[in-house]
Design an enzyme around this catalytic site. Structure first.
Site, PDB file in Angstrom:
ATOM      1  N   ARG A 123      40.355  43.057  49.970  1.00 53.80           N
ATOM      2  CA  ARG A 123      41.069  41.855  50.385  1.00 53.80           C
ATOM      3  C   ARG A 123      41.596  41.968  51.813  1.00 53.80           C
ATOM      4  NH1 ARG A 123      42.852  38.742  52.573  1.00 53.80           N
ATOM      5  NH2 ARG A 123      44.091  36.896  52.171  1.00 53.80           N
ATOM      6  N   TYR A 124      42.058  43.158  52.156  1.00 58.41           N
ATOM      7  CA  TYR A 124      42.693  43.382  53.458  1.00 58.41           C
ATOM      8  C   TYR A 124      41.741  44.148  54.380  1.00 58.41           C
ATOM      9  CZ  TYR A 124      46.922  42.075  50.913  1.00 58.41           C
ATOM     10  OH  TYR A 124      47.855  41.397  50.170  1.00 58.41           O
ATOM     11  N   ARG A 127      42.055  48.432  53.898  1.00 58.06           N
ATOM     12  CA  ARG A 127      42.308  49.143  52.656  1.00 58.06           C
ATOM     13  C   ARG A 127      41.667  48.431  51.464  1.00 58.06           C
ATOM     14  NH1 ARG A 127      46.219  46.251  54.774  1.00 58.06           N
ATOM     15  NH2 ARG A 127      47.843  45.206  53.567  1.00 58.06           N
ATOM     16  N   CYS A 136      45.351  51.108  29.689  1.00 59.63           N
ATOM     17  CA  CYS A 136      46.697  51.500  30.096  1.00 59.63           C
ATOM     18  C   CYS A 136      47.347  52.285  28.963  1.00 59.63           C
ATOM     19  CB  CYS A 136      47.545  50.260  30.383  1.00 59.63           C
ATOM     20  SG  CYS A 136      47.056  49.380  31.874  1.00 59.63           S
ATOM     21  N   CYS A 140      51.757  45.511  29.586  1.00 60.82           N
ATOM     22  CA  CYS A 140      52.828  44.613  30.012  1.00 60.82           C
ATOM     23  C   CYS A 140      52.404  43.185  29.676  1.00 60.82           C
ATOM     24  CB  CYS A 140      53.046  44.720  31.522  1.00 60.82           C
ATOM     25  SG  CYS A 140      53.197  46.409  32.120  1.00 60.82           S
ATOM     26  N   CYS A 143      50.825  40.973  32.495  1.00 55.27           N
ATOM     27  CA  CYS A 143      49.790  41.654  33.292  1.00 55.27           C
ATOM     28  C   CYS A 143      48.978  40.665  34.119  1.00 55.27           C
ATOM     29  CB  CYS A 143      48.851  42.422  32.368  1.00 55.27           C
ATOM     30  SG  CYS A 143      47.492  43.217  33.259  1.00 55.27           S
ATOM     31  N   ARG A 145      46.166  41.251  35.471  1.00 55.34           N
ATOM     32  CA  ARG A 145      44.737  41.423  35.213  1.00 55.34           C
ATOM     33  C   ARG A 145      44.412  41.359  33.729  1.00 55.34           C
ATOM     34  NH1 ARG A 145      45.221  45.678  39.061  1.00 55.34           N
ATOM     35  NH2 ARG A 145      45.239  44.564  41.039  1.00 55.34           N
ATOM     36  N   ASP A 304      53.107  36.521  38.705  1.00 54.28           N
ATOM     37  CA  ASP A 304      51.879  35.774  38.992  1.00 54.28           C
ATOM     38  C   ASP A 304      51.666  34.624  38.006  1.00 54.28           C
ATOM     39  OD1 ASP A 304      51.138  37.270  41.217  1.00 54.28           O
ATOM     40  OD2 ASP A 304      50.129  38.789  40.006  1.00 54.28           O
ATOM     41  N   ASP A 341      52.347  37.207  45.567  1.00 53.90           N
ATOM     42  CA  ASP A 341      50.920  37.462  45.740  1.00 53.90           C
ATOM     43  C   ASP A 341      50.263  36.086  45.628  1.00 53.90           C
ATOM     44  OD1 ASP A 341      48.630  38.885  46.212  1.00 53.90           O
ATOM     45  OD2 ASP A 341      49.081  40.430  44.725  1.00 53.90           O
ATOM     46  N   LYS A 348      49.505  39.360  49.576  1.00 47.36           N
ATOM     47  CA  LYS A 348      50.958  39.403  49.406  1.00 47.36           C
ATOM     48  C   LYS A 348      51.667  38.748  50.596  1.00 47.36           C
ATOM     49  CE  LYS A 348      50.471  43.742  46.945  1.00 47.36           C
ATOM     50  NZ  LYS A 348      49.020  43.910  47.209  1.00 47.36           N
TER      51      LYS A 348
HETATM   52  C1  LIG Z   1      48.456  45.008  46.856  1.00 52.03           C
HETATM   53  C2  LIG Z   1      47.077  45.194  47.276  1.00 52.03           C
HETATM   54  C3  LIG Z   1      46.744  46.166  48.215  1.00 52.03           C
HETATM   55  C4  LIG Z   1      47.758  47.073  48.853  1.00 52.03           C
HETATM   56  O1  LIG Z   1      48.667  46.321  49.579  1.00 52.03           O
HETATM   57  P1  LIG Z   1      49.845  47.043  50.391  1.00 52.03           P
HETATM   58  O2  LIG Z   1      50.649  45.901  50.900  1.00 52.03           O
HETATM   59  O3  LIG Z   1      49.177  47.832  51.456  1.00 52.03           O
HETATM   60  O4  LIG Z   1      50.583  47.912  49.433  1.00 52.03           O
HETATM   61  C5  LIG Z   1      45.422  46.274  48.584  1.00 52.03           C
HETATM   62  N1  LIG Z   1      44.486  45.470  48.065  1.00 52.03           N
HETATM   63  C6  LIG Z   1      44.777  44.505  47.175  1.00 52.03           C
HETATM   64  C7  LIG Z   1      43.695  43.623  46.655  1.00 52.03           C
HETATM   65  C8  LIG Z   1      46.083  44.341  46.741  1.00 52.03           C
HETATM   66  O5  LIG Z   1      46.371  43.402  45.837  1.00 52.03           O
END
Ligand SMILES: *Cc1c(COP(=O)(O)O)cnc(C)c1O
Length: 462
Positions: A123-124, A127, A136, A140, A143, A145, A304, A341, A348
């Protein structure tokens, strides 16, 4: 307990056990495998530990419900007589779980859309989220997911792990891999270590982290052996998930202690939940108990828009009120970032009270947590360009299209337009003298200095 924390490692003892399990020998109770295979999942089993309400019993005996499974250790934290017990509300379903709400979605974070290979969410820019299991230690009720989690037929194969790792190997902008699921800490120890070691072997992966509720549901899984194992893959970080101070037991404190002694920085991600932790007083107590066991509050999530969680949602204003009650009132270390989110896959988004009241060319007006209003005078001779030479020594690792507002600020882009914006504003009609020609160029800055200036003619002498 907390005194020992500062000096000697906390030693293992049984503190938290409901009377139903009194005859279980301590060694068994403290064995995570025993805890996993003796989880409670039916109304009849749960009725041995708590007095079920009609609503809970009805939900537990209905079909198609999101999976229920609770470790004996965590079940021992529930109040057997109080259906509003904050621990109980997180893990025991009620009839309300079956009530749909208008905005609910199956995959509200659009994770599946962002998934280049099964289980990997990119997504980002720098990372990835790597979903390594759907299982799990306990489930929860809210959840995010629940569309895949808990379903034993939905788990990942060896080939899928290979594909996930291969994608990371081939994507050099990924410097941070976050293992989640399900819960990575319920994987077979050998399999988890295999994944960690393969990720560590990728030169561009700088940090590896796990998001896990196992230290909370099953603190006995955090053995010394486990702490030593993850310590081999540093820099390794771990985020746990505690929502209420009742979950911070001596067992969790001991687990956190083993991890921090192994050099693992610990964070906490909690979810703001109605009737569980939607109060400034409880959140303050929670973050204070967390920092005492060296866990840094990281995120506080707005719940969510997920099926079954409608009754656990709070308003966003409650979250802002909680943040107002934390920032400044307590240690900065104890203040998490409150985030939503974004539905639709926006990622986020931080949400916070406003502290900037106004701004002029040379002053900014701020207020503090007490309502004290002050001014900060901007420097007159600030030159941000002095840093440029140093910046050029750092290779960029960004991904095109994700600069966002930083792209606007740096001047790479002048605007970000919603889809279809260009079409709506190209008002049909015929081409004419004023709009034809270099239509596009007209709306771009002239970039004075970068284009050729017309030469001024020398004044002629008469
Ligand atoms: C939360 C999340 C992350 C990590 O986000 P940080 O803000 O760096 O902790 C990475 N990928 C996805 C899809 C996420 O939902």
């Amino acid at each position: 307990m907390t005194k020992a924390q500062t000096a000697e490692p906390i030693t293992e003892t049984v503190y938290t056990r409901a009377p139903y399990w009194n005859d279980i020998p301590d060694e068994k109770w403290m064995d995570w495998r025993w805890q996993m295979s003796n989880r409670l999942n039916t109304a009849d089993e749960l009725a041995k530990v708590i007095n079920l309400t009609d609503s809970e019993r009805k939900a537990l005996t209905s079909k198609g419900l999101f999976r229920v499974d609770i470790t004996p250790y965590f079940a021992s934290l529930m109040d057997p007589d109080d259906p509003n017990c904050p621990v109980r509300r997180q893990i025991i379903p009620t009839e309300k779980e079956m009530v749909p709400f208008e905005s609910m979605m199956e995959d509200s974070l659009a994770e599946d859309k962002h998934s280049p290979v099964p289980g990997l969410v990119h997504r980002y820019p720098d990372r990835v989220l790597m979903l390594v299991t759907t299982q799990c230690a306990s489930y929860c009720r809210y959840c995010t997911r629940s569309r895949i989690v808990g379903d034993p037929t939905q788990t990942f194969s060896r080939q899928e792990f290979d594909a996930q790792i291969e994608y990371i190997e081939n994507t050099p902008q990924i410097r941070d891999v976050l293992l989640s699921g399900g819960d990575p800490m319920v994987l077979a120890p050998k399999l988890l270590e295999m994944i960690l070691s393969r990720l560590r072997a990728i030169p561009h992966v700088e940090i590896i982290r796990i998001g896990s509720r196992v230290p909370v549901f099953l603190p006995m899984r955090v053995t010394q052996e486990f702490a030593d194992m993850v310590g081999k893959y540093h820099p390794f970080w771990l985020n746990i998930h505690v929502n209420h101070p009742k979950e911070i037991t001596p067992e969790l404190a001991a687990a956190a202690d083993r991890l921090t002694r192994a050099g693992v920085p610990l964070g906490n991600q909690s979810v703001l939940l109605a009737g569980v932790n939607d109060s400034v007083t409880i959140q303050r107590k929670l973050v204070h108990e967390l920092v005492k066991i060296r866990v840094r509050p990281y995120y506080l999530y707005q719940c969510d828009l997920v099926e079954g969680a409608g009754h656990l949602r709070t308003s966003v204003s409650k979250g802002i009120e909680i943040m107002e009650g934390l920032r400044g009132h307590t240690s900065g270390y104890a203040v998490p970032q409150y985030v939503i989110d974004a539905p639709g896959g926006g990622g986020k988004i931080p949400v916070a009270p406003n502290y900037v009241l106004s701004q002029g060319p040379d002053k900014i007006i701020l207020r503090n947590f007490e309502g004290f209003i002050t001014t900060y005078t901007e420097p007159e001779d600030y030159d941000p360009h002095a840093i440029k030479a140093q910046e050029s020594l750092i290779a960029p690792r960004s991904e095109p299209g994700q600069e966002g507002l930083t792209g606007l600020l740096s001047g790479k882009k002048m605007f970000i337009e919603p889809e279809g914006f260009g079409d709506v504003h190209a008002r049909g009609g015929a081409e004419h003298r004023l709009r034809s020609g270099e239509l596009k160029q007209k709306w771009q800055p002239l970039g004075v200095g970068s284009i050729e200036q017309p030469q001024l003619e020398e004044p002629k002498e008469e």
